[in-house]
Design a protein around this motif. Structure first.
Motif, PDB file in Angstrom:
ATOM      1  N   MET A  62     -13.314   4.654 -26.646  1.00 28.94           N
ATOM      2  CA  MET A  62     -14.781   4.544 -26.686  1.00 28.94           C
ATOM      3  C   MET A  62     -15.430   5.575 -27.595  1.00 28.94           C
ATOM      4  N   ARG A  63     -14.717   6.638 -27.896  1.00 28.40           N
ATOM      5  CA  ARG A  63     -15.311   7.765 -28.622  1.00 28.40           C
ATOM      6  C   ARG A  63     -15.656   7.399 -30.056  1.00 28.40           C
ATOM      7  N   ASP A  64     -16.841   7.835 -30.515  1.00 32.43           N
ATOM      8  CA  ASP A  64     -17.221   7.655 -31.919  1.00 32.43           C
ATOM      9  C   ASP A  64     -16.336   8.587 -32.754  1.00 32.43           C
ATOM     10  N   PRO A  65     -15.571   8.038 -33.698  1.00 36.73           N
ATOM     11  CA  PRO A  65     -14.661   8.897 -34.462  1.00 36.73           C
ATOM     12  C   PRO A  65     -15.408  10.031 -35.175  1.00 36.73           C
ATOM     13  N   ALA A  66     -16.711   9.818 -35.470  1.00 39.02           N
ATOM     14  CA  ALA A  66     -17.457  10.829 -36.228  1.00 39.02           C
ATOM     15  C   ALA A  66     -18.133  11.862 -35.328  1.00 39.02           C
ATOM     16  N   CYS A  67     -18.214  11.595 -34.024  1.00 35.39           N
ATOM     17  CA  CYS A  67     -18.956  12.516 -33.154  1.00 35.39           C
ATOM     18  C   CYS A  67     -18.397  12.392 -31.727  1.00 35.39           C
ATOM     19  N   ALA A  68     -17.681  13.420 -31.281  1.00 34.89           N
ATOM     20  CA  ALA A  68     -16.920  13.325 -30.021  1.00 34.89           C
ATOM     21  C   ALA A  68     -17.805  13.215 -28.787  1.00 34.89           C
ATOM     22  N   GLU A  69     -19.111  13.509 -28.921  1.00 28.02           N
ATOM     23  CA  GLU A  69     -20.013  13.393 -27.762  1.00 28.02           C
ATOM     24  C   GLU A  69     -20.546  11.973 -27.615  1.00 28.02           C
ATOM     25  N   ILE A  70     -20.412  11.172 -28.647  1.00 23.37           N
ATOM     26  CA  ILE A  70     -20.996   9.823 -28.595  1.00 23.37           C
ATOM     27  C   ILE A  70     -19.923   8.792 -28.294  1.00 23.37           C
ATOM     28  N   SER A  71     -20.223   7.912 -27.326  1.00 19.71           N
ATOM     29  CA  SER A  71     -19.339   6.768 -27.124  1.00 19.71           C
ATOM     30  C   SER A  71     -20.098   5.510 -27.527  1.00 19.71           C
ATOM     31  N   LEU A  72     -19.357   4.509 -27.947  1.00 20.73           N
ATOM     32  CA  LEU A  72     -19.964   3.280 -28.445  1.00 20.73           C
ATOM     33  C   LEU A  72     -19.860   2.216 -27.361  1.00 20.73           C
ATOM     34  N   VAL A  73     -21.004   1.654 -27.002  1.00 17.94           N
ATOM     35  CA  VAL A  73     -21.026   0.615 -25.976  1.00 17.94           C
ATOM     36  C   VAL A  73     -21.267  -0.711 -26.681  1.00 17.94           C
ATOM     37  N   GLU A  74     -20.231  -1.508 -26.753  1.00 14.48           N
ATOM     38  CA  GLU A  74     -20.336  -2.840 -27.363  1.00 14.48           C
ATOM     39  C   GLU A  74     -19.188  -3.661 -26.806  1.00 14.48           C
ATOM     40  N   ARG A  75     -19.243  -4.982 -27.016  1.00 12.78           N
ATOM     41  CA  ARG A  75     -18.106  -5.781 -26.558  1.00 12.78           C
ATOM     42  C   ARG A  75     -16.901  -5.357 -27.350  1.00 12.78           C
ATOM     43  N   LYS A  76     -15.876  -4.947 -26.643  1.00 12.71           N
ATOM     44  CA  LYS A  76     -14.749  -4.352 -27.355  1.00 12.71           C
ATOM     45  C   LYS A  76     -13.480  -5.128 -27.124  1.00 12.71           C
ATOM     46  N   GLN A  77     -12.689  -5.178 -28.123  1.00 14.81           N
ATOM     47  CA  GLN A  77     -11.317  -5.602 -27.911  1.00 14.81           C
ATOM     48  C   GLN A  77     -10.701  -4.441 -27.129  1.00 14.81           C
ATOM     49  N   GLY A  78      -9.633  -4.683 -26.429  1.00 14.18           N
ATOM     50  CA  GLY A  78      -9.011  -3.567 -25.695  1.00 14.18           C
ATOM     51  C   GLY A  78      -9.512  -3.491 -24.273  1.00 14.18           C
ATOM     52  N   ILE A  79     -10.684  -4.112 -23.974  1.00 11.37           N
ATOM     53  CA  ILE A  79     -11.105  -4.228 -22.583  1.00 11.37           C
ATOM     54  C   ILE A  79     -11.143  -5.732 -22.346  1.00 11.37           C
ATOM     55  N   SER A  80     -10.008  -6.291 -21.950  1.00 12.05           N
ATOM     56  CA  SER A  80      -9.958  -7.756 -21.922  1.00 12.05           C
ATOM     57  C   SER A  80     -10.138  -8.289 -20.512  1.00 12.05           C
ATOM     58  N   THR A  81     -10.469  -9.539 -20.420  1.00 13.58           N
ATOM     59  CA  THR A  81     -10.664 -10.192 -19.126  1.00 13.58           C
ATOM     60  C   THR A  81      -9.588 -11.253 -18.944  1.00 13.58           C
ATOM     61  N   ALA A  82      -9.577 -11.856 -17.743  1.00 10.53           N
ATOM     62  CA  ALA A  82      -8.579 -12.889 -17.451  1.00 10.53           C
ATOM     63  C   ALA A  82      -8.709 -14.063 -18.423  1.00 10.53           C
ATOM     64  N   THR A  83      -9.923 -14.296 -18.967  1.00 13.53           N
ATOM     65  CA  THR A  83     -10.122 -15.429 -19.869  1.00 13.53           C
ATOM     66  C   THR A  83      -9.706 -15.069 -21.300  1.00 13.53           C
ATOM     67  N   GLY A  84      -9.339 -13.825 -21.530  1.00 17.63           N
ATOM     68  CA  GLY A  84      -8.963 -13.407 -22.876  1.00 17.63           C
ATOM     69  C   GLY A  84     -10.157 -13.000 -23.718  1.00 17.63           C
ATOM     70  N   LYS A  85     -11.405 -13.188 -23.193  1.00 16.50           N
ATOM     71  CA  LYS A  85     -12.607 -12.803 -23.951  1.00 16.50           C
ATOM     72  C   LYS A  85     -12.838 -11.304 -23.800  1.00 16.50           C
ATOM     73  N   ALA A  86     -13.432 -10.700 -24.820  1.00 11.84           N
ATOM     74  CA  ALA A  86     -13.755  -9.279 -24.696  1.00 11.84           C
ATOM     75  C   ALA A  86     -14.746  -9.089 -23.546  1.00 11.84           C
ATOM     76  N   ALA A  87     -14.561  -8.034 -22.774  1.00 15.80           N
ATOM     77  CA  ALA A  87     -15.387  -7.834 -21.581  1.00 15.80           C
ATOM     78  C   ALA A  87     -16.732  -7.224 -21.930  1.00 15.80           C
ATOM     79  N   ILE A  88     -17.719  -7.444 -21.041  1.00 16.19           N
ATOM     80  CA  ILE A  88     -18.992  -6.725 -21.165  1.00 16.19           C
ATOM     81  C   ILE A  88     -18.811  -5.422 -20.428  1.00 16.19           C
ATOM     82  N   PHE A  89     -18.928  -4.339 -21.154  1.00 12.37           N
ATOM     83  CA  PHE A  89     -18.714  -3.025 -20.572  1.00 12.37           C
ATOM     84  C   PHE A  89     -19.808  -2.745 -19.537  1.00 12.37           C
ATOM     85  N   GLY A  90     -19.404  -2.297 -18.359  1.00 15.46           N
ATOM     86  CA  GLY A  90     -20.381  -1.837 -17.360  1.00 15.46           C
ATOM     87  C   GLY A  90     -21.165  -2.946 -16.693  1.00 15.46           C
ATOM     88  N   SER A  91     -20.548  -4.121 -16.502  1.00 11.83           N
ATOM     89  CA  SER A  91     -21.341  -5.234 -15.964  1.00 11.83           C
ATOM     90  C   SER A  91     -21.371  -5.277 -14.432  1.00 11.83           C
TER      91      SER A  91
END
Ligand code: SIN
Length: 279
Positions: free
Chosen positions: A73-102
Motif C-alpha cells: 500500500m505504501r507510496d514508493p515516493a513517500c513512506a507516510e502515504i498509502s494509496l487507496v484504490e482498487r488494487k491487484q493483490g487484494i483479491s476476492t473469491a470472484t477474482g475481481k480486485a477488492a474494494i479496500f475497507g468496504s
C-alpha cells in the motif's frame, strides 16, 4: 481570509471547513482546524488541491504521520502515504480486485499502538457513489443501557490482522510485516485520551474474539454491539468531492467505503497519525 466551519451535519460528525489555504496556512487557521476536529471527530476540509508534500504538511497539523507498514500500500515516493484504490493483490473469491475497507472498521487496531487519526485526500473520486460512511462510537456507547455498559466494562478483545471473524479480503503481508503484527489485546470500551469520553472500540474486520470468554458467547456479544453501533442514528455518510481532505478520529469512530458503479477510477491518498496505547 479566515476559515469557515459548519456544525457537524449528522450523528455528531461531518463538520465542513472551507477557505483553508493549504499552501500557506497561518497558525490561527491551523488551531481552528484542531478545534473543529475535537468537536467533530470526522471533519472535511473542502477544496484543497494537494500534492503529496502539502497533504503531509496538512497531516502534521493534527500530529505525527506514521510510516505505512504494508509495502503493498505504501507510496514508493513517500513512506507516510498509502494509496487507496482498487488494487491487484487484494483479491476476492470472484477474482475481481477488492474494494479496500468496504466493511466497518477502525484503522490499525491490529497494532499494539494503533493510529489516532486518518487523513484521506480525494485525488480522483467518482461522480456518483464511492462514499465513505462513519459511525460515532461515543454516541453508540452512551446510548447503551446501563446494564449493557456494566456487562462490557473491563472486557478486552483480541485484535489481529487475519482475524477469525473477518469477512473481507486482507492485503498480503511479507514475512517481515507479519512479524511486526502479532495479535494484540485492547479494551472493548476505550477512554479518549484528550476528552476523557468513553467509546466502544470495535473492529469487525480485526477482532478475533473477546478475551477470556467462550467463543460462542463472545461472538454473540460482538454481533450485538456491532449491530447497535452501526444503526443509522449513529452514521454519517461522506459524499466525496474532488480535493476533499477528510480526517477522522479512529479512537471514537468506525468507517467503511461504499462501492461505485462503472470503471470510473477512485484514488485517495491516506496518512495515519501516531496514536497511544488504548486504555
Ligand atoms: C479506508 O478504509 O481507509 C478507506 C476508506 C475509503 O476508501 O473510503
Amino acid at each position: 481570509m479566515s476559515v469557515g466551519i459548519t456544525d457537524p451535519v449528522e450523528a455528531g460528525l461531518g463538520a465542513v471547513v472551507t477557505g483553508f489555504d493549504l499552501d500557506s496556512p497561518v497558525p490561527e487557521a491551523e488551531e481552528a482546524l484542531r478545534r473543529a476536529f475535537r468537536a467533530s471527530p470526522v471533519l472535511c476540509i473542502r477544496g484543497c488541491k494537494a500534492t503529496p508534500e502539502s497533504f503531509t504538511r496538512c497531516a502534521r497539523i493534527f500530529g505525527t504521520p506514521k510510516r505505512e507498514l504494508l509495502g503493498i500500500m505504501r507510496d514508493p515516493a513517500c513512506a507516510e502515504i498509502s494509496l487507496v484504490e482498487r488494487k491487484q493483490g487484494i483479491s476476492t473469491a470472484t477474482g475481481k480486485a477488492a474494494i479496500f475497507g468496504s466493511q466497518w472498521h477502525t484503522d490499525d487496531s491490529f497494532m499494539a499502538v494503533p493510529c489516532a487519526a486518518t487523513l484521506l485526500y480525494g485525488e480522483i473520486v467518482p461522480p456518483k457513489g464511492g462514499d465513505t460512511a462513519f459511525t460515532n462510537m461515543h454516541a453508540a456507547y452512551e446510548a447503551l443501557p446501563d446494564e449493557a455498559k456494566s456487562r462490557i466494562q473491563g472486557l478486552k478483545a483480541v485484535h489481529m490482522f487475519q482475524a477469525r471473524r473477518n469477512v473481507s479480503p486482507v492485503p498480503e503481508r511479507t514475512p517481515e510485516e507479519e512479524a511486526q503484527t502479532p495479535p494484540v489485546t485492547h479494551p472493548l470500551v476505550r477512554t479518549h485520551p484528550e476528552t476523557g469520553r468513553k467509546a466502544l472500540y470495535l473492529n469487525p474486520n480485526r477482532i478475533d474474539r473477546i478475551a477470556d470468554m467462550p467463543l460462542a458467547e463472545g461472538d454473540a456479544l460482538l454481533d450485538e454491539l456491532i449491530e447497535h453501533a452501526t444503526q443509522p442514528a449513529f452514521v454519517h455518510v461522506h459524499g466525496w468531492q474532488p480535493d476533499d481532505i477528510v480526517i477522522w478520529d479512529n479512537r471514537c469512530t468506525m468507517h467503511r467505503a461504499s462501492p461505485h458503479e462503472g470503471d470510473h477510477p477512485r484514488r485517495l491518498l491516506r496518512i495515519l497519525i501516531e496514536g497511544t496505547v488504548p486504555v
